[in-house]
Design a protein around this motif. Structure first.
Motif, PDB file in Angstrom:
ATOM      1  N   GLU A 229      -5.213   1.284  13.553  1.00 16.51           N
ATOM      2  CA  GLU A 229      -4.611   0.921  12.272  1.00 16.51           C
ATOM      3  C   GLU A 229      -4.747  -0.571  12.010  1.00 16.51           C
ATOM      4  N   MET A 230      -4.708  -0.921  10.728  1.00 14.42           N
ATOM      5  CA  MET A 230      -4.747  -2.331  10.370  1.00 14.42           C
ATOM      6  C   MET A 230      -3.434  -2.991  10.796  1.00 14.42           C
ATOM      7  N   HIS A 231      -3.527  -4.261  11.140  1.00 19.82           N
ATOM      8  CA  HIS A 231      -2.328  -4.996  11.525  1.00 19.82           C
ATOM      9  C   HIS A 231      -1.336  -5.021  10.363  1.00 19.82           C
ATOM     10  N   ARG A 232      -0.094  -4.851  10.697  1.00 17.95           N
ATOM     11  CA  ARG A 232       0.936  -4.829   9.666  1.00 17.95           C
ATOM     12  C   ARG A 232       1.370  -6.238   9.285  1.00 17.95           C
ATOM     13  N   LEU A 233       1.886  -6.339   8.077  1.00 19.88           N
ATOM     14  CA  LEU A 233       2.415  -7.602   7.587  1.00 19.88           C
ATOM     15  C   LEU A 233       3.876  -7.694   8.023  1.00 19.88           C
ATOM     16  N   ARG A 234       4.100  -8.385   9.103  1.00 16.11           N
ATOM     17  CA  ARG A 234       5.437  -8.410   9.702  1.00 16.11           C
ATOM     18  C   ARG A 234       6.258  -9.562   9.126  1.00 16.11           C
ATOM     19  N   ILE A 235       6.751  -9.335   7.904  1.00 12.91           N
ATOM     20  CA  ILE A 235       7.602 -10.320   7.253  1.00 12.91           C
ATOM     21  C   ILE A 235       8.813  -9.603   6.677  1.00 12.91           C
ATOM     22  N   VAL A 260      -3.268   0.698  -9.518  1.00 10.13           N
ATOM     23  CA  VAL A 260      -2.364  -0.111  -8.706  1.00 10.13           C
ATOM     24  C   VAL A 260      -1.449  -0.874  -9.655  1.00 10.13           C
ATOM     25  N   GLY A 261      -0.593  -1.746  -9.122  1.00  6.60           N
ATOM     26  CA  GLY A 261       0.308  -2.505  -9.976  1.00  6.60           C
ATOM     27  C   GLY A 261      -0.418  -3.548 -10.824  1.00  6.60           C
ATOM     28  N   ARG A 262       0.325  -4.168 -11.712  1.00  7.29           N
ATOM     29  CA  ARG A 262      -0.261  -5.211 -12.576  1.00  7.29           C
ATOM     30  C   ARG A 262      -0.604  -6.452 -11.777  1.00  7.29           C
ATOM     31  N   THR A 263       0.198  -6.729 -10.753  1.00 11.98           N
ATOM     32  CA  THR A 263      -0.041  -7.918  -9.931  1.00 11.98           C
ATOM     33  C   THR A 263      -0.224  -7.494  -8.471  1.00 11.98           C
ATOM     34  N   VAL A 264      -1.294  -7.972  -7.858  1.00 12.07           N
ATOM     35  CA  VAL A 264      -1.631  -7.583  -6.493  1.00 12.07           C
ATOM     36  C   VAL A 264      -1.947  -8.833  -5.683  1.00 12.07           C
ATOM     37  N   ALA A 265      -1.435  -8.873  -4.467  1.00 11.06           N
ATOM     38  CA  ALA A 265      -1.773  -9.948  -3.531  1.00 11.06           C
ATOM     39  C   ALA A 265      -2.411  -9.334  -2.301  1.00 11.06           C
ATOM     40  N   VAL A 266      -3.614  -9.780  -1.988  1.00 11.33           N
ATOM     41  CA  VAL A 266      -4.323  -9.319  -0.801  1.00 11.33           C
ATOM     42  C   VAL A 266      -4.211 -10.414   0.261  1.00 11.33           C
ATOM     43  N   ILE A 267      -3.794 -10.048   1.450  1.00  9.15           N
ATOM     44  CA  ILE A 267      -3.587 -11.028   2.516  1.00  9.15           C
ATOM     45  C   ILE A 267      -4.781 -10.995   3.467  1.00  9.15           C
ATOM     46  N   GLY A 268      -5.420 -12.134   3.639  1.00  9.67           N
ATOM     47  CA  GLY A 268      -6.597 -12.217   4.486  1.00  9.67           C
ATOM     48  C   GLY A 268      -7.820 -12.563   3.662  1.00  9.67           C
ATOM     49  N   CYS A 269      -8.900 -12.974   4.330  1.00  7.91           N
ATOM     50  CA  CYS A 269     -10.086 -13.367   3.573  1.00  7.91           C
ATOM     51  C   CYS A 269     -11.374 -12.949   4.283  1.00  7.91           C
ATOM     52  N   ILE A 361      -5.756  -7.929   7.413  1.00  8.36           N
ATOM     53  CA  ILE A 361      -5.717  -8.949   8.460  1.00  8.36           C
ATOM     54  C   ILE A 361      -6.200  -8.390   9.798  1.00  8.36           C
ATOM     55  N   GLY A 362      -7.134  -7.458   9.709  1.00 10.64           N
ATOM     56  CA  GLY A 362      -7.766  -6.933  10.914  1.00 10.64           C
ATOM     57  C   GLY A 362      -7.127  -5.656  11.411  1.00 10.64           C
ATOM     58  N   GLN A 363      -7.859  -4.972  12.288  1.00 10.83           N
ATOM     59  CA  GLN A 363      -7.402  -3.718  12.865  1.00 10.83           C
ATOM     60  C   GLN A 363      -7.079  -3.900  14.340  1.00 10.83           C
ATOM     61  N   SER A 364      -6.140  -3.097  14.794  1.00  3.71           N
ATOM     62  CA  SER A 364      -5.777  -3.136  16.205  1.00  3.71           C
ATOM     63  C   SER A 364      -6.724  -2.231  16.991  1.00  3.71           C
ATOM     64  N   PRO A 365      -7.011  -2.561  18.242  1.00  2.00           N
ATOM     65  CA  PRO A 365      -7.837  -1.674  19.068  1.00  2.00           C
ATOM     66  C   PRO A 365      -7.062  -0.418  19.449  1.00  2.00           C
ATOM     67  N   LEU A 366      -7.806   0.651  19.723  1.00  2.00           N
ATOM     68  CA  LEU A 366      -7.171   1.896  20.151  1.00  2.00           C
ATOM     69  C   LEU A 366      -6.898   1.847  21.652  1.00  2.00           C
TER      70      LEU A 366
END
Length: 436
Positions: A229-235, A260-269, A361-366
């Motif tokens: 799974e992709m890393h979660r946003l832990r905030i 999707v919503g009117r405003t979207v923020a994507v975390i990571g680049c 923000i990346g995926q975790s290894p299995l």
């Protein structure tokens, strides 16, 4: 496993192809620009080492089916790779035309032209003349690495079963690549072509408890399980209004997400973040921001992907790190680099409207699943293999793709699968079969 899929009409309209197919006339003109280099740097730059001058020369001579067959000798997923490979930094980036101050040969689009022509004519992957062997290999995971491994094993006469937990095989080619680059139907036609060589593909999730039985039933096992799974946003507040990038991409590609919503923020680049941001714009968002804790010079996305996002209207917020999500507002802190080179979170705050937040923000290894295979060595959550053969530290297991390389390009996974197949046949004492 079935490969039937009906695309959603609305998605097809909103996601027209980024690089349309060449017409026969345009392909002929482009093919005749190629210098047919003897020691071709483009071939060396391709992880699967497609003989680029050879296939282009066949297009120029009118032998388009022969061109496709020569491509397939090196890359059984060449149709997908023609669309998704970062050719700008691989084959086309190495084209000698750069030294002549000329535009590089459009290798990717010529490859697509040959492969589209091949499949549209109903042609099949050529199978070499060889005896059918009683050897059985299991490929766990249905992505590019496993498919390439399975196809290469079948060419040697080995019996192969691919196990994939999802409804449709193809892995990220089917579920994780932006629709304007690669359509689901195009991924699935390659799956069908590989099945036609005699590869069995079953929809089944392989659990830890299944591996012991597999070790008894199969002569070798290939691990092409990708990443987790992709890393979660832990905030604080990060449980509501959050959808990870791969879920977003898979959702709209299969028609389950139409807006999707009117405003979207994507975390990571990274490249996946770019794909998710562009998708959000095409799904109707008015404002889409990519939020990155560092500057543009440190983003992992390719430069041409960044330029494309700008053209689509995506905005970039540099040197910001999300620290909280409150009622549709993403709160970010300013970041900087100190003298020691470490990232420092400052006191300045920025508020950004975000009905939907998309972590990329990346995926975790299995690691947990893979750790159940006793005797396999890991390093930093990745399976350790002999690069030349794909062999792990356990004699029965081979591996390739993202679970080994941490997440690279589709073509790298194909190359891993091919190497592992040859490592498996060598380990099982199978004589190499010449191309037929």
């Amino acid at each position: 496993m079935g490969t039937a899929f009906t695309p959603h009409a609305g998605i097809t309209v909103r996601f027209p192809e980024l690089k349309p197919a060449l017409t026969p006339q345009a392909a002929m003109v482009e093919a005749n620009r190629c210098l047919n280099c003897f020691d071709a740097p483009c071939t060396a730059a391709c992880p699967t080492h497609i003989d680029v001058p050879r296939f282009i020369k066949k297009i120029a001579s009118g032998n388009v089916a022969g061109s496709a067959r020569s491509i397939l000798e090196a890359n059984v997923l060449a149709g997908s790779c023609a669309r998704v490979c970062p050719v700008e930094v691989l084959c086309e980036g190495s084209c000698v035309m750069h030294h002549r101050a000329e535009k590089p040969i459009m290798i990717g689009r010529l490859q697509r032209y040959a492969m589209d022509n091949f499949y549209e004519r109903g042609l099949q992957i050529p199978v070499r003349q060889r005896p059918e062997l009683p050897l059985r290999v299991a490929c766990i995971g249905g992505g590019p690495a496993s498919l390439a491994c399975a196809a290469e094993l079948r060419q040697a006469g080995v019996q192969v079963t691919v196990f994939d937990k999802r409804d449709l095989a193809g892995g990220l080619n089917t579920y994780g690549v932006a629709e304007y680059k690669l359509r689901v139907s195009e991924s699935l036609r390659e799956v069908e072509a590989i099945q036609a060589t005699g590869v069995e593909i079953l929809q089944r999730e392989v659990g830890c408890e299944d591996l012991a039985a597999f070790e008894r039933e199969f002569d070798a096992i290939f691990l092409g399980v990708g990443l987790g799974e992709m890393h979660r946003l832990r905030i604080p507040g990060g449980e509501t209004g959050v959808m990870d990038a791969l879920d977003l991409i898979a959702g709209y590609k299969t028609g389950e997400i139409l807006s999707v919503g009117r405003t979207v923020a994507v975390i990571g680049c990274g490249n996946t973040a770019i794909d998710a941001a562009v998708a959000s714009k095409r799904l109707g968002a008015d404002e889409v921001h990519i939020v990155y804790r560092r500057g543009p010079e440190e983003m992992s996305a390719f430069g041409f992907e960044y330029e494309h996002a700008l053209q689509e209207g995506v905005k970039f917020l540099w040197w910001r790190q999300p620290i909280a999500l409150e009622a549709g507002t993403l709160i970010c802190a300013a970041t900087s680099i100190n003298e020691a080179g470490d990232l420092v979170v400052g006191d300045m705050r920025t508020e950004l409207a975000a009905e939907v937040v998309v972590p990329a923000i990346g995926q975790s290894p299995l690691a947990e699943w893979l750790s159940s295979v006793k005797g396999i060595q890991f390093a930093k959550g990745r399976v350790v293999v002999d690069r030349a053969t794909g062999a792990t530290s356990h004699a029965k297991y081979f591996a390739g793709g993202d679970c080994v390389n941490g997440g690279r390009e589709v073509v790298d996974a194909v190359a891993d699968g091919k190497r592992a197949a040859r490592g498996i046949t060598a380990a099982l004492g199978v004589m190499e079969v010449a191309h037929g």
